[in-house]
Motif scaffolding. Sequence first.
Motif, PDB file in Angstrom:
ATOM      1  N   ASP A 254       0.704  -1.131   0.144  1.00 65.47           N
ATOM      2  CA  ASP A 254       0.007   0.027   0.000  1.00 65.47           C
ATOM      3  C   ASP A 254       0.913   1.249  -0.021  1.00 65.47           C
ATOM      4  O   ASP A 254       0.397   2.426  -0.240  1.00 65.47           O
ATOM      5  N   LEU A 255       2.210   1.205   0.184  1.00 69.04           N
ATOM      6  CA  LEU A 255       3.133   2.341   0.162  1.00 69.04           C
ATOM      7  C   LEU A 255       3.279   2.728  -1.227  1.00 69.04           C
ATOM      8  O   LEU A 255       3.926   2.027  -2.301  1.00 69.04           O
ATOM      9  N   PRO A 256       2.811   3.877  -1.727  1.00 68.22           N
ATOM     10  CA  PRO A 256       3.075   4.176  -3.162  1.00 68.22           C
ATOM     11  C   PRO A 256       4.304   4.649  -3.760  1.00 68.22           C
ATOM     12  O   PRO A 256       4.769   5.879  -3.997  1.00 68.22           O
ATOM     13  N   LEU A 257       5.157   3.691  -3.616  1.00 64.92           N
ATOM     14  CA  LEU A 257       6.502   3.735  -4.275  1.00 64.92           C
ATOM     15  C   LEU A 257       6.642   3.729  -5.697  1.00 64.92           C
ATOM     16  O   LEU A 257       5.763   3.392  -6.449  1.00 64.92           O
ATOM     17  N   VAL A 258       7.484   4.485  -6.125  1.00 71.22           N
ATOM     18  CA  VAL A 258       7.679   4.696  -7.549  1.00 71.22           C
ATOM     19  C   VAL A 258       9.141   4.438  -7.975  1.00 71.22           C
ATOM     20  O   VAL A 258      10.037   4.699  -7.149  1.00 71.22           O
ATOM     21  N   THR A 259       9.335   3.984  -9.152  1.00 67.63           N
ATOM     22  CA  THR A 259      10.775   4.125  -9.650  1.00 67.63           C
ATOM     23  C   THR A 259      11.178   4.973 -10.733  1.00 67.63           C
ATOM     24  O   THR A 259       9.859   5.207 -11.490  1.00 67.63           O
ATOM     25  N   ILE A 260      12.162   5.531 -10.768  1.00 64.23           N
ATOM     26  CA  ILE A 260      12.503   6.861 -11.608  1.00 64.23           C
ATOM     27  C   ILE A 260      13.800   6.262 -12.187  1.00 64.23           C
ATOM     28  O   ILE A 260      14.696   6.239 -11.594  1.00 64.23           O
ATOM     29  N   ASP A 261      13.803   6.091 -13.577  1.00 63.40           N
ATOM     30  CA  ASP A 261      15.084   5.469 -14.211  1.00 63.40           C
ATOM     31  C   ASP A 261      14.982   6.230 -15.699  1.00 63.40           C
ATOM     32  O   ASP A 261      14.175   6.962 -15.940  1.00 63.40           O
ATOM     33  N   PRO A 262      16.315   6.005 -16.355  1.00 60.61           N
ATOM     34  CA  PRO A 262      16.292   6.302 -17.781  1.00 60.61           C
ATOM     35  C   PRO A 262      15.107   5.742 -18.688  1.00 60.61           C
ATOM     36  O   PRO A 262      14.459   4.849 -18.192  1.00 60.61           O
TER      37      PRO A 262
END
Length: 747
Positions: A254-262
Amino acid sequence: MTRVPSKSEILSWISDNPTKTAKRDIARAFGIKGAARIELKRLLRELQDDGKLTKRRSSYRDTEELPPVAVLQVVGPDENGDLFARPLEWKGQGAEPRILMMLRDSDPALGEGDRILARLTVDATEDHSHTGRMIRRIGTNPRRILGVYRAGSEGGRVMPIDKGSDKQWTVAAGATGGAKDGELVEAEQAGPKGRMGLPKARIIARLGDPTEPRAVSLIAIHQHGIPDHFPDEVIAEADAAKPAGLKGRKDLRDLPLVTIDPSDARDHDDACYVEAHDDGTFTIWVAIADVAHYVCPNSALDREARKRGNSTYFPDRVVPMLPDRLSGDLCSLHEGVERACIAVAMKIDGSGNKIGHEFHRGLMKSVASLNYEEVQQAVDGRPNAKTAPLMDDIIQPLYAAYAALKKARAARQPLELDLPERQIKLNDDGKVTSVAEKERLDAHRLIEEFMVLANVAAAEILIAKKSPLLFRVHEEPSPEKLDALREVAQASGLVLAKGQVLKTAHLNRLLTGAADTENQELINMATLRSMTQAYYSPDNFGHFGLALRAYAHFTSPIRRYADLIVHRALIAVYGWDDDGLSPWDIEHLQATAKQISDTERRSMLAERDTTDRYLAAFLADRVGAELTGRISGIAKFGLFVKLDETGADAMVPLRTLGNEYWGYDADSQTLMGSDSGLVIGLGQRATVKLAKAAPVTGGLIVELLEVDGKTLPKGPARGRGKPVRRRAGSARKKAAATARKVKRRRK
């Protein structure tokens, strides 16, 4: 009265419009107004309770999705001859996705029941929901061969390019793949070797002329001995792996984690989320792929990963540390897919100082896979359909925490080198289309600061619990290199203080003094040259460049073995399971540190050689052209010029410098003409003419025309340069005199 849609109609709308899933979007699509919105809200809540939808703040998402890489089973062709497959790990409640396979000519024939690993793309039509591109057949791992094809009367042979290898492979007439004599080819073993004769192979890719750009990275892989073939037992272990469950893990779904990558990233090994608190503090969550769950100590996967040490990156391909079943699938934190992780929650104050941290072994589900550019555009006021719903609750808090971390960074004063990084862009044929300077965005810096903080937290907790681990060590420059840097600084009218304990703050003052002047690039290059190379060690000697007392790599276990060791150490000290640091790991920690430090340097050399070859190929049709650059290196055999357009280093042989002798001064890194008195030093502007570009070796030879606007004396060379000889005790006086002369001539 407004008609409220059925649950099936709502699910169908969300499936067809994945970027418009906010409640207001759904209401607008069905024309729902007034009191009917209450009924819509009730239906959405029921769908969520039934597990058909998951709520992301103000938007809803269908849970029945497939990851970008998945294991499929071929179900056979339809009446039109199109081949279809089904996912083996489908957990949705709805109809099982039907996947149309898009096979290439080089793919092996597939039959009903075959299990394959494939890359998926959503492509919903009447007869399928996705299209798939085959990566490989599960359970098969034919050996790959790189060589030059030599045609014969019936079929031909593949001749090796590896140094010291004389092994040849025979190719049947029907397995040549259309290869022509003399072409570089990639082949794979075709069946077991008989008791007599040469082993058999079939050609799967034609790479053309061995001197062409498409062959460049493959040649570097083989020349530097980088393993690019996984043994069968390694593939078998990877293929047998199953997704991790919730047992023994903290539920972080439920933790709104996001990935930020190329934008072109295929794997995602880190995700983040920030909670902003009313008292001005922040909790920064960093979740990292739990590779240790799949790669257990002394397994075949572990031995191969340790042997490789790290992934190696080229402009056209990646040689991964782990098989694609793990690196691109089970360990990758894909959007909307449950993945095992090791997460750290770090609390910082308003000035960016870490005031606490806590590690967890968890199960997470990324709410979005974002790229740097779209995140930066969103913060700059241009959000797209994907980032707009995330602005208030996810993206803005990330940047607020980053603003606090910048304050702590400014106080800590890590080394702030300004060295532009260039990116080689290739077309579909593997040829260089452009060489552009990589843009450095705040989105890049944000992720870097979060990862540094997480790496520090990992090192601190393991030190506190007295656990063995591998540190990332960067020692301060040697006195000799600092003396050379001081001379370059003095020649530029700048000062680097002597007689005190060197800190990065001293170097930053030097870099700031050179900023926005003609000496900026010179001082940055000279400072970089003075640095020692970072390495791994079980002993903690600190990280000079980052100005940190203790530092360990924790955040990239998919591509670095050191991070996997740190993960195992965390598992052991917290007692999460029995797959932590083993007695063998601890006993061989020093040997592992040397092994992965060596493989890191091997990858760097292979990547540099590949870049040099690509740049030489890019410039090959411009021989005779005049180019500009800056002198980046001085040696007794000549000098190097870093070209402005490409960042390539081109060599000027000393014998081409004209009709005078040149004195080489190693201390001040200068050449001085015996007749003209012309002094050539680091950082000076130069105009050169391209004399030779050799794609096979990556060599660039240029003729020096002008230095700092002064034309070089013409005429045939009279001899090589001679090192300047000094009497004992005269070095300082000579350096000062040379510095004054360089300064006068620049004026």
